[in-house]
Motif scaffolding. Structure first.
Motif, short mmCIF file in Angstrom:
data_model
loop_
_atom_site.label_atom_id
_atom_site.label_comp_id
_atom_site.label_asym_id
_atom_site.label_seq_id
_atom_site.Cartn_x
_atom_site.Cartn_y
_atom_site.Cartn_z
N UNK A 69 -31.07 6.66 -112.91
CA UNK A 69 -30.97 7.61 -111.80
C UNK A 69 -31.45 8.97 -112.29
N UNK A 70 -32.54 9.47 -111.69
CA UNK A 70 -33.03 10.82 -111.97
C UNK A 70 -32.41 11.75 -110.92
N UNK A 71 -31.56 12.66 -111.37
CA UNK A 71 -30.68 13.36 -110.44
C UNK A 71 -30.79 14.87 -110.53
N UNK A 72 -30.72 15.51 -109.36
CA UNK A 72 -30.48 16.93 -109.23
C UNK A 72 -29.49 17.09 -108.08
N UNK A 73 -28.21 16.82 -108.36
CA UNK A 73 -27.23 16.72 -107.27
C UNK A 73 -26.67 18.08 -106.86
N UNK A 74 -26.02 18.08 -105.70
CA UNK A 74 -25.32 19.25 -105.20
C UNK A 74 -23.98 18.84 -104.62
N UNK A 75 -23.40 19.70 -103.81
CA UNK A 75 -22.04 19.49 -103.30
C UNK A 75 -21.88 18.15 -102.60
N UNK A 76 -22.83 17.79 -101.75
CA UNK A 76 -22.67 16.58 -100.94
C UNK A 76 -22.90 15.30 -101.74
N UNK A 77 -23.23 15.41 -103.02
CA UNK A 77 -23.43 14.22 -103.85
C UNK A 77 -22.32 14.04 -104.89
N UNK A 78 -21.28 14.87 -104.84
CA UNK A 78 -20.25 14.77 -105.88
C UNK A 78 -19.54 13.43 -105.92
N UNK A 79 -19.27 12.77 -104.79
CA UNK A 79 -18.69 11.42 -104.89
C UNK A 79 -19.61 10.44 -105.61
#
Length: 529
Positions: free
Chosen positions: A34-44
């Motif tokens: 998983x190549x990720x740049x997450x934010x608030x809505x991806x915390x789960x």
């Protein structure tokens, strides 16, 4: 073909969340990076990467790094990686490299966290029309309506992404459904093996008949036809019929060197491509699309092949390599004599030029290297020289959106940890996704980045000349120059955690490239041209 499975987590009495169901399903479908740049809505989903072990999570500082890395990973493995992106604006930051991935037919699985479903109606500042954004670069788009739906749509998305010839699939995951606790097992249909279609016998027979009749022919190879089997079969056809061979101008992945045929790319500029195809009575497309000018120029046709000459042997969805083998057999074409490798003498000395860079890089490449090429300055000379290099794989910028080369090198290195990766870049294009260097350092990826440093957007200066501005004024000069101030590439590299050095001669490049290829972890060399 698909096979059914049940998603459930037995070791937690509280049940499985929607986010955990998504990760568990993606793992069951074979997606484990998983190549990720997450934010608030991806915390789960971020938390689920810990609670459901097995996925390698790779952080990118910019979404274009994540999407380009997923593209590079897919080109090497043929399998999807996941991208994890934040809402519509985060996804929009990654669209340029998803455009390139679409043109490369790369299977990429995008997961975008969205606002909670009940919050969408309030039009919060980061709310946007994600479906419209995703549709332009995705062959499949789905929005989950429940926690269980996240698992079911994940399976559908991976199946869509891996349908030949490969495409992007985007799953929108509202935050509340990521957190929803499932109270019962979820049945999903996981994708099975999806082989490319065989080419119909009558298509092959028709082309064989024209070749036997002595028509002057060009074979244009792309996609799956550019593997070793396709190239060797094409060389047999050329030897038997006199046909001329070309690769499509920007192949997603092309096997090169190690005795493979000298298969150069169809020229980029339309005048040169038209000249290369002129006189052909038959232009056979094997996995490639009909060649078209990148841009429209007055007085130059958009379609580059002679009118009426194009015949399709295989589409990108079909098994082009196998079709070429059947065609070679139908023509009774023998195996050509092997091409010898040159010795190590004769490497250039003195001032660095694009041609000397191409020769040196080609000669020093180790066996099974991967070269991510972006930029015309040294890319074309390298590709020409690389036909006599050690066996390697070359990736090019399929869609023309700048900023693909460095992220693709990241993804390729993670896809093939035992192979050395070289990113052959121009200084302008490298700045679009320079954050890739940080990911290389963080993951300690064996990527050698070579920066062709001429401190200008040379391709734009060429285009100015094509528009009658051979002596551009101060405004045009300023907009095509990369000096005042000039980039300090070694300092930039070190700032991201990558050792960097500048070379100004062929002797210096030979020395430093040899050292960098022998080193562990990432390295950067600025080549002053």
């Amino acid at each position: 073909m698909t096979h059914a499975t049940t998603v459930w987590q037995a070791n937690r009495s509280g049940g499985l969340t929607g986010a955990e169901a998504l990760i568990e399903t993606s793992l069951a479908a074979g997606v484990d990076v998983c190549f990720a740049n997450p934010g608030t809505t991806e915390m789960p989903l971020v938390a689920a990467l810990d609670s459901v072990p097995g996925t390698r999570a790779v952080l990118g500082l910019f979404e274009g790094v994540c999407t380009g890395a997923a593209d590079g990973y897919a080109r090497i493995t043929g399998r999807p990686a996941m991208t994890l992106l934040h809402l519509g604006p985060g996804f929009a930051n990654g669209i340029a490299n998803l455009h390139n991935a679409r043109r490369a037919h790369s299977p990429v699985f995008n997961v975008i966290g969205d606002q909670a479903s009940w919050h969408l109606a309030f039009d919060a500042p980061l709310t946007s029309d994600i479906v419209s954004l995703a549709t332009s670069v995705s062959g499949w788009v789905g929005t989950a309506a429940s926690g269980a739906g996240l698992a079911q749509l994940t399976a559908r998305a991976v199946a869509a992404a891996t349908t030949a010839p490969g495409r992007g699939a985007t799953l929108i995951a509202p935050a509340d459904f990521q957190q929803e606790v499932l109270t019962a097992p979820v049945d999903v249909d996981l994708p099975g093996t999806r082989d490319r279609r065989e080419v119909a016998a009558d298509v092959i027979d028709s082309i064989a008949k024209r070749l036997r009749a002595g028509e002057r022919a060009v074979l244009l190879l792309g996609g799956a036809a550019l593997d070793e089997h396709g190239q060797r079969a094409a060389a047999r056809i050329a030897a038997a019929t006199g046909a001329v061979l070309y690769s499509e101008t920007f192949p997603a992945a092309a096997e090169r060197g190690g005795g493979l045929p000298d298969l150069d790319r169809l020229p980029y500029f339309p005048e040169k491509a038209i000249k290369a195809l002129a006189g052909a009575q038959l232009v056979v497309l094997a996995g490639a699309l009909e060649p078209v000018s990148y841009f429209g120029y007055e007085g130059i046709p958009s379609l580059l092949a002679p009118p009426g000459a194009v015949e399709v042997l295989s589409t990108p969805e079909e098994d082009g390599a196998r079709a070429l083998e059947v065609l070679a057999a139908a023509l009774g074409a023998p195996e050509p004599a092997p091409r010898p490798r040159p010795d190590d003498e004769g490497l250039p000395d003195g001032t660095l030029t694009p041609q000397s860079v191409g020769l040196i890089v080609a000669r020093l490449l180790p066996e099974q290297a991967i070269v991510s090429v972006e930029g015309g300055t040294c890319g074309y000379p390298f590709f020409t020289a690389s036909s006599r290099a050690a066996r390697h794989t070359t990736l090019t910028n399929t869609g023309g959106a700048i900023g693909q080369g460095l992220p693709a090198a990241v993804g390729a290195s993670i896809a093939a940890p035992g192979r050395k990766v070289v990113a052959l870049q121009s200084d302008g294009s490298a700045q679009y996704t320079i954050q890739s260097l940080w990911t290389m350092a963080r993951e300690q990826l064996p990527v050698v980045t070579l920066i062709a440093s001429n401190r200008a957007y040379n391709v734009l200066r060429t285009e100015l000349d094509r528009h009658g501005q051979s002596r551009p004024g101060p405004g045009a000069t300023a907009l095509t120059s990369l000096d005042s101030p000039a980039f300090d590439w070694p300092a930039l590299a070190r700032g991201y955690g990558v050792p960097g050095i500048r070379v100004e001669t062929s002797e210096g490049l030979r020395r430093e490239l040899g050292r960098a290829l022998a080193a562990d972890g990432p390295q950067l060399i600025e080549m002053a041209l």
